[in-house]
Design a protein around this motif. Structure first.
Motif, PDB file in Angstrom:
ATOM      1  N   PHE A   1       0.879  -1.187  -0.066  1.00 46.43           N
ATOM      2  CA  PHE A   1       0.090   0.052   0.003  1.00 46.43           C
ATOM      3  C   PHE A   1       0.852   1.344   0.171  1.00 46.43           C
ATOM      4  CE2 PHE A   1      -2.348   3.320   2.235  1.00 46.43           C
ATOM      5  CZ  PHE A   1      -3.119   3.638   1.254  1.00 46.43           C
ATOM      6  N   HIS A   2       2.101   1.089   0.504  1.00 48.61           N
ATOM      7  CA  HIS A   2       2.757   2.396   0.559  1.00 48.61           C
ATOM      8  C   HIS A   2       3.101   3.013  -0.953  1.00 48.61           C
ATOM      9  CE1 HIS A   2       7.226   0.495   0.350  1.00 48.61           C
ATOM     10  NE2 HIS A   2       6.416  -0.118  -0.474  1.00 48.61           N
ATOM     11  N   GLY A   3       3.016   2.309  -1.847  1.00 49.67           N
ATOM     12  CA  GLY A   3       3.216   2.723  -3.166  1.00 49.67           C
ATOM     13  C   GLY A   3       1.632   3.036  -3.887  1.00 49.67           C
ATOM     14  N   MET A   4       0.670   3.211  -3.139  1.00 50.51           N
ATOM     15  CA  MET A   4      -0.429   3.396  -3.469  1.00 50.51           C
ATOM     16  C   MET A   4      -1.164   4.720  -2.792  1.00 50.51           C
ATOM     17  SD  MET A   4      -2.541  -0.352  -3.528  1.00 50.51           S
ATOM     18  CE  MET A   4      -1.444  -1.927  -3.584  1.00 50.51           C
ATOM     19  N   VAL A   5      -0.343   5.157  -1.684  1.00 46.08           N
ATOM     20  CA  VAL A   5      -1.129   6.212  -0.733  1.00 46.08           C
ATOM     21  C   VAL A   5      -1.256   7.608  -1.618  1.00 46.08           C
ATOM     22  CG1 VAL A   5       1.013   6.808   0.103  1.00 46.08           C
ATOM     23  CG2 VAL A   5      -1.099   7.197   1.482  1.00 46.08           C
ATOM     24  N   LEU A   6      -0.392   7.882  -2.200  1.00 46.17           N
ATOM     25  CA  LEU A   6      -0.969   9.269  -2.980  1.00 46.17           C
ATOM     26  C   LEU A   6      -2.091   9.206  -3.977  1.00 46.17           C
ATOM     27  CD1 LEU A   6      -0.392  12.315  -3.169  1.00 46.17           C
ATOM     28  CD2 LEU A   6       1.472  11.882  -4.920  1.00 46.17           C
ATOM     29  N   ARG A   7      -2.045   8.176  -4.624  1.00 46.04           N
ATOM     30  CA  ARG A   7      -3.139   7.917  -5.521  1.00 46.04           C
ATOM     31  C   ARG A   7      -4.495   7.972  -4.640  1.00 46.04           C
ATOM     32  NH1 ARG A   7      -2.708   5.962 -10.855  1.00 46.04           N
ATOM     33  NH2 ARG A   7      -4.679   5.979 -11.958  1.00 46.04           N
ATOM     34  N   SER A   8      -4.585   7.279  -3.469  1.00 47.98           N
ATOM     35  CA  SER A   8      -5.767   6.947  -2.573  1.00 47.98           C
ATOM     36  C   SER A   8      -5.959   8.474  -2.185  1.00 47.98           C
ATOM     37  CB  SER A   8      -5.227   6.186  -1.480  1.00 47.98           C
ATOM     38  OG  SER A   8      -5.074   4.863  -1.881  1.00 47.98           O
ATOM     39  N   LEU A   9      -5.026   9.065  -1.835  1.00 47.10           N
ATOM     40  CA  LEU A   9      -5.274  10.715  -1.295  1.00 47.10           C
ATOM     41  C   LEU A   9      -5.965  11.502  -2.207  1.00 47.10           C
ATOM     42  CD1 LEU A   9      -2.024  11.063   1.031  1.00 47.10           C
ATOM     43  CD2 LEU A   9      -4.516  11.071   1.685  1.00 47.10           C
ATOM     44  N   LEU A  10      -5.575  11.302  -3.662  1.00 49.13           N
ATOM     45  CA  LEU A  10      -6.107  12.011  -4.751  1.00 49.13           C
ATOM     46  C   LEU A  10      -7.564  11.105  -4.982  1.00 49.13           C
ATOM     47  CD1 LEU A  10      -2.911  12.276  -6.859  1.00 49.13           C
ATOM     48  CD2 LEU A  10      -4.693  14.284  -6.270  1.00 49.13           C
ATOM     49  N   GLY A  11      -8.128  10.545  -4.063  1.00 47.18           N
ATOM     50  CA  GLY A  11      -9.431  10.116  -4.356  1.00 47.18           C
ATOM     51  C   GLY A  11      -9.808   8.675  -5.376  1.00 47.18           C
ATOM     52  N   GLU A  12      -8.729   8.027  -5.894  1.00 45.84           N
ATOM     53  CA  GLU A  12      -8.734   7.074  -6.821  1.00 45.84           C
ATOM     54  C   GLU A  12      -8.131   5.912  -6.203  1.00 45.84           C
ATOM     55  OE1 GLU A  12      -6.861   8.128 -10.634  1.00 45.84           O
ATOM     56  OE2 GLU A  12      -8.235   9.813 -10.801  1.00 45.84           O
ATOM     57  N   GLY A  13      -8.512   4.669  -6.806  1.00 47.42           N
ATOM     58  CA  GLY A  13      -8.179   3.423  -6.613  1.00 47.42           C
ATOM     59  C   GLY A  13      -9.269   2.842  -5.673  1.00 47.42           C
ATOM     60  N   ASP A  14      -8.624   1.835  -4.749  1.00 43.07           N
ATOM     61  CA  ASP A  14      -9.510   1.172  -3.982  1.00 43.07           C
ATOM     62  C   ASP A  14     -10.592   2.091  -3.093  1.00 43.07           C
ATOM     63  OD1 ASP A  14     -10.355  -0.575  -1.368  1.00 43.07           O
ATOM     64  OD2 ASP A  14      -9.362  -2.076  -2.541  1.00 43.07           O
ATOM     65  N   ALA A  15     -11.787   1.547  -2.935  1.00 37.38           N
ATOM     66  CA  ALA A  15     -12.801   2.514  -2.243  1.00 37.38           C
ATOM     67  C   ALA A  15     -12.306   2.422  -0.784  1.00 37.38           C
ATOM     68  CB  ALA A  15     -13.919   1.846  -2.419  1.00 37.38           C
ATOM     69  N   SER A  16     -11.895   1.424  -0.168  1.00 33.61           N
ATOM     70  CA  SER A  16     -11.439   1.136   1.215  1.00 33.61           C
ATOM     71  C   SER A  16     -10.466   2.396   1.597  1.00 33.61           C
ATOM     72  CB  SER A  16     -10.957  -0.168   1.609  1.00 33.61           C
ATOM     73  OG  SER A  16     -12.155  -1.061   1.359  1.00 33.61           O
ATOM     74  N   PHE A  17      -9.716   2.902   0.768  1.00 37.89           N
ATOM     75  CA  PHE A  17      -8.404   3.610   0.985  1.00 37.89           C
ATOM     76  C   PHE A  17      -8.780   5.139   0.196  1.00 37.89           C
ATOM     77  CE2 PHE A  17      -6.925  -0.629   1.270  1.00 37.89           C
ATOM     78  CZ  PHE A  17      -6.216  -0.664   2.295  1.00 37.89           C
ATOM     79  N   ALA A  18      -9.462   5.314  -0.653  1.00 38.38           N
ATOM     80  CA  ALA A  18      -9.600   6.389  -1.371  1.00 38.38           C
ATOM     81  C   ALA A  18     -10.073   7.608  -0.432  1.00 38.38           C
ATOM     82  CB  ALA A  18     -10.579   6.200  -2.632  1.00 38.38           C
ATOM     83  N   ALA A  19      -9.640   8.760  -0.342  1.00 35.78           N
ATOM     84  CA  ALA A  19      -9.775   9.993   0.379  1.00 35.78           C
ATOM     85  C   ALA A  19     -11.185  10.530   0.024  1.00 35.78           C
ATOM     86  CB  ALA A  19      -8.695  10.795   0.608  1.00 35.78           C
ATOM     87  N   SER A  20     -12.021  11.044   0.886  1.00 38.83           N
ATOM     88  CA  SER A  20     -13.222  11.814   0.656  1.00 38.83           C
ATOM     89  C   SER A  20     -13.409  12.734   1.722  1.00 38.83           C
ATOM     90  CB  SER A  20     -14.305  10.840   0.251  1.00 38.83           C
ATOM     91  OG  SER A  20     -15.333  11.540  -0.066  1.00 38.83           O
ATOM     92  N   PRO A  21     -13.166  14.046   1.641  1.00 43.24           N
ATOM     93  CA  PRO A  21     -12.563  14.723   0.262  1.00 43.24           C
ATOM     94  C   PRO A  21     -11.149  14.484  -0.265  1.00 43.24           C
ATOM     95  CG  PRO A  21     -12.585  16.251   2.030  1.00 43.24           C
ATOM     96  CD  PRO A  21     -13.190  14.708   2.667  1.00 43.24           C
ATOM     97  N   ALA A  22     -10.796  14.558  -1.442  1.00 42.61           N
ATOM     98  CA  ALA A  22      -9.549  14.213  -2.032  1.00 42.61           C
ATOM     99  C   ALA A  22      -8.846  15.524  -2.306  1.00 42.61           C
ATOM    100  CB  ALA A  22      -9.872  13.217  -3.202  1.00 42.61           C
ATOM    101  N   LEU A  23      -7.745  15.103  -2.314  1.00 42.19           N
ATOM    102  CA  LEU A  23      -6.600  16.300  -2.823  1.00 42.19           C
ATOM    103  C   LEU A  23      -7.159  16.710  -4.190  1.00 42.19           C
ATOM    104  CD1 LEU A  23      -3.084  14.970  -1.600  1.00 42.19           C
ATOM    105  CD2 LEU A  23      -4.442  16.784  -0.387  1.00 42.19           C
ATOM    106  N   GLU A  24      -6.968  17.968  -4.404  1.00 45.93           N
ATOM    107  CA  GLU A  24      -7.398  18.414  -5.739  1.00 45.93           C
ATOM    108  C   GLU A  24      -6.166  18.029  -6.764  1.00 45.93           C
ATOM    109  OE1 GLU A  24     -10.145  19.994  -6.836  1.00 45.93           O
ATOM    110  OE2 GLU A  24     -10.885  19.472  -4.994  1.00 45.93           O
ATOM    111  N   PRO A  25      -6.726  17.466  -7.849  1.00 50.95           N
ATOM    112  CA  PRO A  25      -5.645  17.200  -9.109  1.00 50.95           C
ATOM    113  C   PRO A  25      -4.635  18.273  -9.383  1.00 50.95           C
ATOM    114  CG  PRO A  25      -7.863  16.263  -9.659  1.00 50.95           C
ATOM    115  CD  PRO A  25      -8.083  17.255  -8.584  1.00 50.95           C
TER     116      PRO A  25
END
Length: 267
Positions: A127-151
Motif C-alpha cells: 500500500f505504501h506505493g498507492m497512498v498518494l493515488r488514494s489521497l487523490l481519491g482514486e483506486g480502492d474504495a477502502s482507501f480512497a480519500a473523500s474529500p480528496a486532494l485536488e488534481p
C-alpha cells in the motif's frame, strides 16, 4: 506542535520492511530531541493479514492501525509531525488535513517514488506505493480519500522511480514533477501545504537507513535547502517515513528534522 510516532510497517513489502518499526521509534526519539518536544506513540498492530483485492495486509491497514491514527488526530491543537513507519501512515493525517483546511490544501511530496499506483497496477500489492493515488481519491474504495486532494495540487520533488501507471497519472495532471515546489503549488492555487518526506528522497550514500533506496538522490544539504524553500508557505502538517536506521547513522538527519520543525513551528 505534536509529534506522533506511528510504527506501522505492513504497508511495505520487502526484506527491510519489518525494520520500519524500530526505525520509527529511533527517528521519533531523534525528532523529540532535536525539536524539544515529547513524542506520542500511536499503538499499531504488528501482525500481518492476507492480501485481498490486490492490497497486502488489508485487514490490518483498514482496521486497528487506522482507528488508532484517527483517534490520535481528533484534537491535535496544532500542527502534527507524523513519524512513520511506511508511507501508508500518511493516509490519515493528510486526509484529516484535507478535511480541516479545504480544497486549497496542497501536498509537497518529497519521495523517490511517486506512490501513484492502484491495487490493479501495483507490482507488489504494497500500500505504501498507492497512498498518494488514494489521497487523490482514486483506486480502492477502502482507501480512497473523500474529500480528496485536488488534481494538480501535488508537487513531486526528488521523484525518480515511476511505474507505467504512475507515469500515466502524472501525464493526466494528478501530480506535477517539479524543482520549484512552492512555485508549483502556488500556481495551482494551494493556500496551505502538507509536507510528505520519504527519506528515500536522499541518496543512499548520504543515509543508509532507507527501506527502499534509489540511486541518484539528494544530499542532506540539498534536502534542507529544498525544505527551507517552503518557508513562505503555510505548512500545516508533515510526515517523515520509511526509516530503518536505528544507530548513530541517524545523527546525519538532525538538520533535516530541524528544517521540518522550522516549517511546522511557523504554523
Amino acid at each position: 506542535m505534536l509529534i506522533n510516532a506511528v510504527p506501522q510497517w505492513q504497508g511495505a513489502i520487502g526484506p527491510r520492511a519489518t525494520g520500519l518499526v524500530e526505525g520509527c521509534l529511533a527517528l521519533s526519539e531523534l525528532a523529540g530531541h532535536v525539536l524539544g518536544l515529547p513524542v506520542r506513540h500511536v499503538r499499531q498492530d504488528r501482525a500481518t493479514s492476507d492480501a485481498v483485492d490486490g492490497v497486502a495486509n488489508r485487514a490490518v491497514l483498514t482496521g486497528p492501525n487506522r482507528a488508532a491514527q484517527l483517534a490520535a488526530l481528533e484534537a491535535p491543537g496544532g500542527p502534527v509531525l507524523t513519524i512513520g513507519g511506511d508511507c501508508g501512515v500518511e493516509l490519515i493525517p493528510v486526509g484529516v488535513a484535507r478535511f480541516r483546511y479545504g480544497a486549497g490544501l496542497g501536498a509537497a511530496w518529497f519521495d523517490a517514488h511517486a506512490d501513484l499506483n492502484t491495487a490493479e497496477s501495483s507490482p507488489s500489492g504494497a500500500f505504501h506505493g498507492m497512498v498518494l493515488r488514494s489521497l487523490l481519491g482514486e483506486g480502492d474504495a477502502s482507501f480512497a480519500a473523500s474529500p480528496a486532494l485536488e488534481p494538480g495540487r501535488v508537487a513531486l520533488f526528488g521523484t525518480r522511480a515511476f511505474d507505467a501507471a504512475e507515469e500515466e497519472a502524472v501525464a493526466r495532471g494528478l501530480a506535477v514533477r517539479t524543482k520549484d515546489v512552492a512555485g508549483t503549488l502556488r500556481a495551482a492555487g494551494a493556500d496551505r501545504v502538507y509536507l510528505h518526506l520519504d527519506l528515500d528522497v536522499l541518496d543512499p550514500a548520504e543515509f543508509g537507513g532507507l527501506n527502499y533506496p534509489e540511486p541518484g538522490g539528494l544530499t542532506i544539504t540539498e534536502l534542507v535547502e529544498a525544505l527551507d524553500g517552503l518557508s513562505e508557505m503555510d505548512v500545516v502538517g508533515a510526515g517523515i517515513a520509511e526509516c530503518v536506521g536505528t544507530g548513530r547513522e541517524l545523527n546525519v538527519l538532525e538538520p533535516v528534522v530541524a528544517a521540518v520543525g522550522r516549517l511546522l513551528m511557523r504554523a
